[in-house]
Scaffold this motif. Structure first.
Motif, short mmCIF file in Angstrom:
data_model
loop_
_atom_site.label_atom_id
_atom_site.label_comp_id
_atom_site.label_asym_id
_atom_site.label_seq_id
_atom_site.Cartn_x
_atom_site.Cartn_y
_atom_site.Cartn_z
N GLU A 4 -39.54 11.13 91.39
CA GLU A 4 -39.14 10.21 92.30
C GLU A 4 -37.80 10.82 92.14
O GLU A 4 -37.48 11.07 90.50
N ARG A 5 -37.09 11.12 93.10
CA ARG A 5 -35.56 11.85 92.95
C ARG A 5 -34.78 10.60 92.64
O ARG A 5 -34.94 9.56 93.86
N LEU A 6 -33.95 10.56 92.38
CA LEU A 6 -32.68 9.62 91.32
C LEU A 6 -31.17 10.20 92.30
O LEU A 6 -30.16 9.73 91.04
N HIS A 7 -31.24 10.65 93.00
CA HIS A 7 -30.29 11.69 93.56
C HIS A 7 -28.91 11.23 93.06
O HIS A 7 -27.53 11.50 92.48
N SER A 8 -28.66 9.87 94.14
CA SER A 8 -27.21 9.13 93.47
C SER A 8 -26.75 8.42 93.08
O SER A 8 -25.80 7.39 92.89
N LYS A 9 -27.70 7.31 92.28
CA LYS A 9 -28.09 6.18 91.81
C LYS A 9 -27.53 6.70 90.20
O LYS A 9 -28.10 7.61 89.99
N THR A 10 -27.27 5.25 89.53
CA THR A 10 -26.81 4.75 88.43
C THR A 10 -28.33 4.85 87.77
O THR A 10 -28.94 4.41 87.77
N ILE A 11 -28.74 5.96 86.86
CA ILE A 11 -29.84 5.45 85.87
C ILE A 11 -30.18 4.61 85.24
O ILE A 11 -28.82 4.09 84.78
N LYS A 12 -30.49 2.94 85.13
CA LYS A 12 -31.12 1.99 84.51
C LYS A 12 -31.52 2.20 83.46
O LYS A 12 -32.51 2.89 83.74
N CYS A 13 -30.73 1.93 82.21
CA CYS A 13 -32.20 1.70 81.41
C CYS A 13 -31.88 0.58 79.92
O CYS A 13 -31.14 -0.09 80.54
N SER A 14 -33.17 0.91 79.70
CA SER A 14 -33.90 -0.74 78.76
C SER A 14 -33.78 -0.07 77.34
O SER A 14 -34.38 0.74 76.98
N LEU A 15 -33.17 -0.75 76.06
CA LEU A 15 -33.42 0.08 75.15
C LEU A 15 -33.92 -1.21 74.36
O LEU A 15 -33.93 -2.09 74.11
N ILE A 16 -34.97 -0.83 74.06
CA ILE A 16 -36.14 -1.31 73.12
C ILE A 16 -36.05 -0.69 71.34
O ILE A 16 -36.69 0.17 71.63
N GLY A 17 -35.91 -1.42 70.86
CA GLY A 17 -35.00 -1.02 69.38
C GLY A 17 -33.76 -1.36 68.87
O GLY A 17 -33.26 -0.28 69.27
N CYS A 18 -32.92 -2.13 67.92
CA CYS A 18 -31.90 -1.97 67.76
C CYS A 18 -31.56 -1.42 66.05
O CYS A 18 -30.83 -2.10 65.70
N ILE A 43 -25.94 6.71 75.94
CA ILE A 43 -26.35 5.47 76.80
C ILE A 43 -25.28 5.42 77.45
O ILE A 43 -24.32 5.40 78.71
N LEU A 44 -24.54 4.67 76.91
CA LEU A 44 -22.90 3.89 77.34
C LEU A 44 -21.69 4.71 77.32
O LEU A 44 -20.62 4.82 78.44
N ASN A 45 -21.89 6.57 76.46
CA ASN A 45 -20.87 6.93 76.88
C ASN A 45 -21.23 7.87 78.10
O ASN A 45 -20.22 9.33 78.67
N ASN A 46 -22.75 7.97 79.22
CA ASN A 46 -22.79 8.61 79.88
C ASN A 46 -22.43 7.70 81.25
O ASN A 46 -22.89 7.22 81.05
N ASN A 47 -22.17 8.48 82.65
CA ASN A 47 -21.48 7.98 82.73
C ASN A 47 -22.58 8.24 84.34
O ASN A 47 -21.84 7.31 85.26
N ASP A 48 -23.66 8.33 84.10
CA ASP A 48 -24.87 8.47 85.33
C ASP A 48 -25.98 7.58 84.63
O ASP A 48 -26.53 7.71 85.19
N LEU A 49 -25.46 6.82 83.17
CA LEU A 49 -26.21 5.81 82.71
C LEU A 49 -25.90 4.36 82.89
O LEU A 49 -24.95 4.39 82.40
N ALA A 50 -26.83 3.07 82.96
CA ALA A 50 -26.55 2.34 82.67
C ALA A 50 -27.00 1.05 81.65
O ALA A 50 -28.52 1.76 81.81
N LEU A 51 -26.73 0.24 80.64
CA LEU A 51 -27.45 -0.05 80.23
C LEU A 51 -28.01 -1.11 80.64
O LEU A 51 -26.74 -2.24 80.63
N ALA A 52 -29.00 -1.69 81.02
CA ALA A 52 -28.77 -2.53 81.38
C ALA A 52 -29.61 -4.46 80.09
O ALA A 52 -29.55 -4.99 80.94
N GLY A 53 -29.70 -3.93 79.62
CA GLY A 53 -30.26 -4.63 78.68
C GLY A 53 -30.66 -3.60 76.92
O GLY A 53 -31.06 -2.96 76.70
N ILE A 54 -30.66 -4.91 76.05
CA ILE A 54 -31.21 -4.42 74.67
C ILE A 54 -32.52 -5.47 73.92
O ILE A 54 -31.95 -6.76 74.49
N TYR A 55 -33.16 -5.12 73.73
CA TYR A 55 -33.71 -6.16 72.44
C TYR A 55 -34.51 -5.09 71.42
O TYR A 55 -34.68 -3.80 70.77
N ASP A 56 -34.60 -6.42 70.75
CA ASP A 56 -35.28 -5.99 69.07
C ASP A 56 -35.65 -7.02 68.80
O ASP A 56 -35.96 -8.28 69.28
N LEU A 57 -36.95 -6.83 67.79
CA LEU A 57 -37.97 -7.43 67.80
C LEU A 57 -37.45 -8.80 66.72
O LEU A 57 -37.99 -9.64 66.53
#
Length: 330
Positions: A4-18, A43-57
């Motif tokens: 599935e193409r994500l042509h125009s949208k900002t890509i939402k990222c969830s980081l698991i592990g800090c 992720i934060l330095n890339n304008n096409d990415l958005a950090l949705a949230g972070i998680y660590d055990l």
């Protein structure tokens, strides 16, 4: 698989592990922006990415990283789904990573950027990729050096025959066959379009009981590359010397330097040829992670990243190599 193409949208990222590679190594106040050792900074330095949230055990680790980066903590992994996450980044320790993959896949997430090793055993890594393939999930693995354009250029020079036919080589690495050994194998897999016949030798006495550091060899273009493991308690090392019929390649400084040698007549004995240094190239390893995310964006937006396509092939190659020795695991 048609993605599935994500042509125009900002890509939402969830980081698991800090931990270190997830966040901690870049939690340096005042450090310049373009040095990026971790997933979160890339992720934060890339304008096409958005950090949705972070998680660590470890909730305290999540809180520390959240405070430093001014980002949201994911309080419960149950909340991570395809509506809020396009790309799940798996930077946790390898134990249990397959279960995390399955959990997210069941919620519709189709794209993953995973740390290596994929799992804490060769068998589990094979199961990880089998599940991903069966579910038509795409998993990009952080073999960081292979994201650097300098190594893609070198690969194409080898493919073009610039250095002649491969004759053999040797190298050094440290800190575990699954961990840093995967960096050595992935780079050789990139340069030669795959390697085969992984053979294990002696174990280095470095107290890495869960991931022993083996001396090993592989075949590339039918020729042997011998790799010597080193004790990481003494020093870190990552070097290769690759010999061809018309040249030589040396990879030094943990991969940050590439030396290319070509044939020339010997100055003292002109009837003989010698190998002469023709080019010395620096590889900005501090940008490798950022380069990886740039390629992920290209792939997810228009499926046009040659580096990511090669990453899939490298992972398949390494899974097959490890499968051939899985009975030797301790």
């Amino acid at each position: 698989m048609e993605i599935e193409r994500l042509h125009s949208k900002t890509i939402k990222c969830s980081l698991i592990g800090c931990g270190n590679i997830g966040s901690r190594w870049d939690e340096v106040p005042g450090e310049q922006k373009d040095i990026s050792r971790t997933h979160i900074k890339s992720i934060l330095n890339n304008n096409d990415l958005a950090l949705a949230g972070i998680y660590d055990l470890d909730p305290e680790r999540s809180a520390e990283a959240s405070h430093f980066w001014k980002t949201q903590v994911i309080s419960d992994l149950e909340s991570v789904n395809a509506q809020n996450t396009d790309l799940a980044v798996l930077a946790t320790p390898p134990m249990g990573r397959l279960e995390t993959l399955k959990t997210f896949a069941e919620r519709g997430i189709k794209f993953f950027f995973s740390e290596k090793p994929l799992a804490d055993s060769f068998t589990e890594a094979k199961n990880f990729m089998k599940y991903a393939n069966d579910q038509k999930i795409k998993v990009i693995v952080n073999y960081s050096r292979t994201f650097c354009p300098e190594y893609l250029k070198l690969t194409k020079e080898i493919e073009s025959g610039k250095f002649g036919e491969f004759q053999g080589g040797f190298g050094y690495y440290a800190k575990g066959l699954k961990n840093n050994g995967s960096h050595a194998l992935s780079l050789m897999s990139l340069l030669f379009g795959g390697v085969s016949e992984l053979r294990l030798g002696d174990v280095v006495e470095d107290q890495l009981l869960l991931d022993p550091t083996y001396n090993f060899s592989v075949l590339a273009h039918g020729k042997k590359i011998n790799v010597l493991g080193a004790n990481y308690n003494l020093f870190s090392v990552f070097e290769f010397d690759l010999l061809f019929t018309r040249g030589k390649i040396r990879i030094l400084d943990s991969g940050a330097t590439i030396e290319k040698y070509i044939l020339k007549p010997d100055d003292l004995y002109p009837a003989y040829n010698v190998l002469s240094l023709a080019e010395k190239q620096k590889v900005p390893l501090e940008m490798a992670m950022s380069c990886g995310y740039d390629e992920v964006v290209k792939y997810l937006k228009n499926a046009s990243s040659e580096i990511i396509e090669r990453n899939f092939g490298i992972t398949e190659n390494l899974i097959n190599l490890y499968s051939s020795i899985e009975t030797k695991e301790k």
